[in-house]
Design a protein around this motif. Structure first.
Motif, mmCIF file in Angstrom:
data_model
loop_
_atom_site.group_PDB
_atom_site.id
_atom_site.type_symbol
_atom_site.label_atom_id
_atom_site.label_comp_id
_atom_site.label_asym_id
_atom_site.label_seq_id
_atom_site.Cartn_x
_atom_site.Cartn_y
_atom_site.Cartn_z
ATOM 1 N N GLY A 565 -121.279 26.678 18.388
ATOM 2 C CA GLY A 565 -120.040 26.407 17.674
ATOM 3 C C GLY A 565 -118.978 27.455 17.889
ATOM 4 N N LEU A 566 -119.282 28.497 18.683
ATOM 5 C CA LEU A 566 -118.320 29.567 18.940
ATOM 6 C C LEU A 566 -117.731 29.414 20.337
ATOM 7 C CD1 LEU A 566 -116.974 32.262 18.123
ATOM 8 C CD2 LEU A 566 -118.967 33.435 19.106
ATOM 9 N N ARG A 567 -116.422 29.423 20.426
ATOM 10 C CA ARG A 567 -115.718 29.403 21.705
ATOM 11 C C ARG A 567 -114.645 30.482 21.684
ATOM 12 N NH1 ARG A 567 -115.341 24.354 19.111
ATOM 13 N NH2 ARG A 567 -113.301 23.875 18.186
ATOM 14 N N MET A 568 -114.455 31.121 22.858
ATOM 15 C CA MET A 568 -113.585 32.290 22.913
ATOM 16 C C MET A 568 -112.784 32.306 24.204
ATOM 17 S SD MET A 568 -116.340 35.194 21.662
ATOM 18 C CE MET A 568 -115.107 36.498 21.715
ATOM 19 N N THR A 569 -111.615 32.941 24.125
ATOM 20 C CA THR A 569 -110.824 33.238 25.309
ATOM 21 C C THR A 569 -110.210 34.617 25.130
ATOM 22 O OG1 THR A 569 -108.965 32.525 26.707
ATOM 23 C CG2 THR A 569 -108.768 32.098 24.355
ATOM 24 N N GLY A 570 -110.156 35.377 26.199
ATOM 25 C CA GLY A 570 -109.593 36.715 26.132
ATOM 26 C C GLY A 570 -109.006 37.133 27.460
ATOM 27 N N TYR A 605 -114.763 29.429 15.514
ATOM 28 C CA TYR A 605 -116.174 29.234 15.183
ATOM 29 C C TYR A 605 -116.319 28.069 14.211
ATOM 30 C CZ TYR A 605 -120.862 30.129 13.322
ATOM 31 O OH TYR A 605 -122.175 30.005 12.934
ATOM 32 N N GLU A 606 -117.211 27.144 14.558
ATOM 33 C CA GLU A 606 -117.543 26.009 13.704
ATOM 34 C C GLU A 606 -119.039 26.060 13.409
ATOM 35 O OE1 GLU A 606 -114.609 22.373 14.854
ATOM 36 O OE2 GLU A 606 -115.987 22.995 16.438
ATOM 37 N N PRO A 607 -119.446 26.499 12.225
ATOM 38 C CA PRO A 607 -120.874 26.535 11.880
ATOM 39 C C PRO A 607 -121.509 25.161 12.045
ATOM 40 C CG PRO A 607 -119.577 27.730 10.258
ATOM 41 C CD PRO A 607 -118.602 27.025 11.138
ATOM 42 N N GLN A 608 -122.717 25.138 12.596
ATOM 43 C CA GLN A 608 -123.387 23.882 12.894
ATOM 44 C C GLN A 608 -124.339 23.427 11.795
ATOM 45 O OE1 GLN A 608 -122.488 22.355 16.123
ATOM 46 N NE2 GLN A 608 -120.956 23.865 15.493
ATOM 47 N N SER A 609 -124.558 24.285 10.807
ATOM 48 C CA SER A 609 -125.445 23.925 9.705
ATOM 49 C C SER A 609 -125.165 24.837 8.519
ATOM 50 C CB SER A 609 -126.924 24.056 10.133
ATOM 51 O OG SER A 609 -127.213 25.391 10.513
ATOM 52 N N MET A 612 -121.518 26.241 5.273
ATOM 53 C CA MET A 612 -120.223 26.292 5.946
ATOM 54 C C MET A 612 -120.055 25.190 6.984
ATOM 55 S SD MET A 612 -118.466 28.666 4.601
ATOM 56 C CE MET A 612 -117.165 28.903 5.798
ATOM 57 N N GLU A 613 -121.057 24.322 7.101
ATOM 58 C CA GLU A 613 -120.918 23.224 8.054
ATOM 59 C C GLU A 613 -119.726 22.354 7.661
ATOM 60 O OE1 GLU A 613 -123.443 19.455 9.937
ATOM 61 O OE2 GLU A 613 -124.296 20.698 8.328
ATOM 62 N N GLY A 614 -118.918 22.018 8.632
ATOM 63 C CA GLY A 614 -117.691 21.271 8.398
ATOM 64 C C GLY A 614 -116.455 22.132 8.466
ATOM 65 N N MET A 647 -107.773 27.667 10.274
ATOM 66 C CA MET A 647 -108.924 27.178 9.516
ATOM 67 C C MET A 647 -108.879 25.650 9.493
ATOM 68 S SD MET A 647 -110.261 27.988 5.641
ATOM 69 C CE MET A 647 -110.924 29.586 6.133
ATOM 70 N N THR A 648 -110.048 25.035 9.675
ATOM 71 C CA THR A 648 -110.143 23.578 9.624
ATOM 72 C C THR A 648 -111.277 23.174 8.687
ATOM 73 O OG1 THR A 648 -111.711 23.424 11.480
ATOM 74 C CG2 THR A 648 -109.362 23.421 12.025
ATOM 75 N N TYR A 649 -111.194 21.930 8.214
ATOM 76 C CA TYR A 649 -112.303 21.358 7.460
ATOM 77 C C TYR A 649 -112.413 19.884 7.816
ATOM 78 C CZ TYR A 649 -115.610 20.043 3.888
ATOM 79 O OH TYR A 649 -116.729 19.564 3.249
ATOM 80 N N ASP A 650 -113.648 19.495 8.197
ATOM 81 C CA ASP A 650 -113.962 18.121 8.565
ATOM 82 C C ASP A 650 -114.643 17.449 7.372
ATOM 83 O OD1 ASP A 650 -114.945 15.743 9.612
ATOM 84 O OD2 ASP A 650 -115.438 16.626 11.552
#
Length: 697
Positions: A565-570, A605-609, A612-614, A647-650
């Motif tokens: 759930g983590l993606r990065m660019t630098g 970062y989007e926790p998968q479980s 904090m999931e969602g 910040m997002t929430y699904d």
């Protein structure tokens, strides 16, 4: 020669077709018609794996012996850039803050060189901007961005020494997708956006996409709007099993402020006094584009492609400013400026894959043509805005450019070794018109090339090297004396040569790509901007005396999806741009507005479980180092740091599949200080925030 067709390049296929028919060993790829588009940047998360944007052939980015930056659609959606400049901020080698806050133009620099006039492409076709009539490319209409670092004329023709940016339009998809988005935020922002796509018929041969938005917004500047209406329909149709055509169109009408500057009471000082007149401050930009891409598998050995587009932009500026009229007298002036700019561009290619002994070849040959023209009308006065508005705007300048190029490119592979060889011939005819509509015609021609080598190692490392050249006839006119309107003349073409060494690394067991490179670019007859303290001009003008620049630097850029759930660019950029020939007092100095150090890091970062999931949490840091504020190097811009959050929430866990809310904050700590370039100073935009609610179904 203005309207080249597929038949113009079909003659070039004779030898290749004969080889296939005679049974000589030939291995050729086929067009994957079931994919959405051959021009799509193949991507996953923040990592782009392959595309046609760099070599006009489907190629793994890790194998290409050139530094290439990418911005994927996921990254665009996470960061929510409002204009193209913001989308490029985290890429190595790019400078986007030269002019502070200015939503009128996407004025970006690559490796220290301006790329906004001659280094901008959309869907692989050149998009030439006029002096003020610039095409606006809204990030919501894009599915990806490719940034080609260094000279790229050997395939793309006229383009800047620092490289080019190629944006990829959203295209029809074979799977149904629908999105509605409502956005609000600071500066009274209100926006509705939509994106619908999917098959039209039952067998999926006809696909559609409809993207659009409506926005009403203010900015921190008084009387400076940020309004837009945009619609972008597109269709893809499989004519046969071997032939596919995609139609791409767009219309937009936007209004922003015409004046983005603050008054400069002294060199190196941008006051907090806004220069514009809120009651006379509109920049109306109406533009459209229509074009197509067609791919046809002529035989099992030869594929033909053609891309064609016509585009036009009409700009009307009603501006005002505070000007130094000499003798310590500062007064207000008002101006009215109209400009029409149009482009026609077509690119025809043949591509093939074949073997010669132990060597495997991916080959492309092509002919492209671009016709670009603009006409401008202007008036200026100091009595009142009403007087200027009532007065006619006489013809002031214009230009017509016709460019034709013929090119060849071969990607040769033997085992882990790859050699890329390109060559191109360009002929450019430019007619520049003065205020009396008297034309001056110039003709320029050049041969450009590139040779690059890469070697793919078993540990994921790919060292590479290249040498390349570029050729750039410049748009508009230059002034040998920036204070004398009579010193205008057509700009001479700019030429440059680059050497580059580097490596690309794919971390084992991850979806990632890290690129590091060092480069040296030698430019001759460049164009730079210089300040003009005259109401006759009212701003900056292009200067060419000539200006010879040498750009040397180091770039690091990484993209990674970690799978949890983590993606990065630098990125990190070290850049040294020296003026080797220029105006008096500048030789040996650093080019103004060019930071030696820049760095950026963004993670989402989007926790998968778990609890904090969602949720999705993102943040970024952008560091812009010190730079000089003028080419005489008499004062400096301080370094600065910008912080962004998201910040997002699904709501899927609550049974509302596809419903999501997202908040983005740019420049969290409200860094709104000044930055100066070419002797004029600007101010950064302070903190902004948006909240979007979207539904996908």
């Amino acid at each position: 020669m203005k309207y080249l067709s597929l038949t113009a390049v079909a003659l070039l296929t004779t030898n290749l077709s004969a080889i296939a028919q005679e049974g000589t060993p030939v291995q050729l790829g086929t067009i994957e018609l079931e994919s959405e588009s051959d021009e799509t940047l193949q991507q996953d998360g923040y990592v782009a794996q392959s595309g046609r944007q760099a070599t006009k052939l489907e190629s793994r980015i890790a194998d290409i012996p050139q530094s290439i930056g990418t911005v994927t659609q996921d990254e665009i959606e996470d960061r929510k850039p409002r204009q193209l400049l913001e989308a490029l901020e985290f890429s190595a080698g790019t400078t986007t803050s030269t002019f502070g806050f200015d939503s009128r133009y996407d004025a970006f620099y690559l490796r220290g060189f301006p790329a906004f006039n001659n280094g901008f492409f959309r869907d692989g076709l050149r998009q030439v901007n006029g002096p003020s009539a610039w095409y606006v490319n809204d990030p919501y209409t894009l599915e990806g961005i490719a940034i080609l670092k260094g000279p790229s004329s050997s395939l793309y023709g006229v383009s800047g020494p620092g490289g080019l940016v190629n944006v990829v339009s959203k295209r029809p998809k074979s799977e149904p997708f629908n999105e509605l988005r409502f956005t609000t935020g600071t500066d009274n922002r209100a926006e509705v956006a939509f994106d619908f796509t999917g098959p039209v018929d039952e067998d999926g041969r006809l696909l559609y996409r409809l993207t659009g938005l409506v926005r009403d917004a203010d900015t921190p500047l008084p009387g400076y709007k940020d309004d837009k209406v945009l619609i972008a329909p597109s269709l893809t149709y499989d004519l046969t099993e071997r032939t596919r055509i995609t139609l791409l169109t767009e219309y937009s009408d936007s209004t922003v402020g015409a004046t983005a500057a603050y008054f400069n009471p002294a060199p190196g000082v941008a006051s907090e006094t806004y220069s514009g007149d809120p009651a006379y401050n509109t920049f109306d930009n109406e533009q459209y584009r229509i074009g197509y891409e067609i791919a046809h598998e002529l035989t099992d050995a030869v594929t033909l492609r053609q891309k064609l587009r016509f585009s036009e932009v009409d700009s009307e500026l009603r501006y005002s400013g505070l000007y130094d009229f000499g003798g310590g007298v500062v007064g207000r002036g008002w101006g009215k400026y109209f400009e029409n700019q149009s482009n026609f561009s077509v690119d025809n290619t043949i591509e093939a894959e074949f073997e010669t002994g132990a060597l495997t070849h991916q080959f492309v040959a092509g002919v492209d043509y671009t016709s670009s023209e603009f006409d401008a009308y202007s008036t200026f006065g100091t009595a009142s805005a009403a007087a200027v508005e009532a007065s006619p705007a006489p013809y002031s300048q214009g230009q017509e450019i016709e460019q034709t190029g013929i090119y060849l490119h071969d990607q040769i592979t033997r085992g882990a070794l790859k050699v890329f060889v390109s060559g191109r011939y360009d002929y450019v005819e430019t007619t520049t018109f003065d205020a009396a509509r008297v034309g001056t015609r110039t003709r320029d021609e050049a041969l450009t090339g590139r040779i690059g080598v890469s070697y793919s190692m078993a540990n994921g490392m790919t060292p590479f090297a290249n040498i390349s050249s570029t050729f750039v006839p410049n748009t508009g006119v230059t002034y040998s004396d920036p204070t004398d309107p009579a010193s205008d003349r057509p700009a001479a073409p700019t030429e440059a040569v680059q050497t580059e060494l580097g490596f690309k690394y794919e971390l084992p067991g991850t979806d990632s790509l890290i690129t590091a490179s060092i480069f040296d670019i030698q430019q001759e007859d460049g164009v730079v901007f210089q300040p003009v303290n005259s109401a006759v001009f009212g701003g900056l003008n292009q200067v060419q005396v000539p200006y010879d620049l040498r750009s040397q630097g180091l770039e690091l850029e990484g993209k990674v999806n970690l799978g949890n759930g983590l993606r990065m660019t630098g990125s990190y950029t070290y850049l040294d741009v020296e003026i080797e020939a220029g105006t008096t007092g500048t030789v040996g100095n650093q080019l103004s507005g060019t930071p030696k150090h820049q760095a950026a890091l963004w993670a989402f970062y989007e926790p998968q479980s778990g609890m904090m999931e969602g949720f999705g949490i993102g943040g970024g840091l952008r560091y812009v180092g010190e730079s000089y504020g003028d080419d005489q190097n008499t004062y400096k811009n301080r370094d600065r740091v910008f912080v962004d959050l998201a910040m997002t929430y699904d709501f899927a866990k609550q049974g509302h599949e596809g419903l999501e809310v997202q908040a983005n904050v740019r420049n969290v700590f409200d860094e709104d200080g000044q930055t100066c370039s070419a002797g004029y100073c600007y101010r950064h935009q302070g903190r902004t925030a948006t909240v979007a609610v979207q539904r996908r179904f």
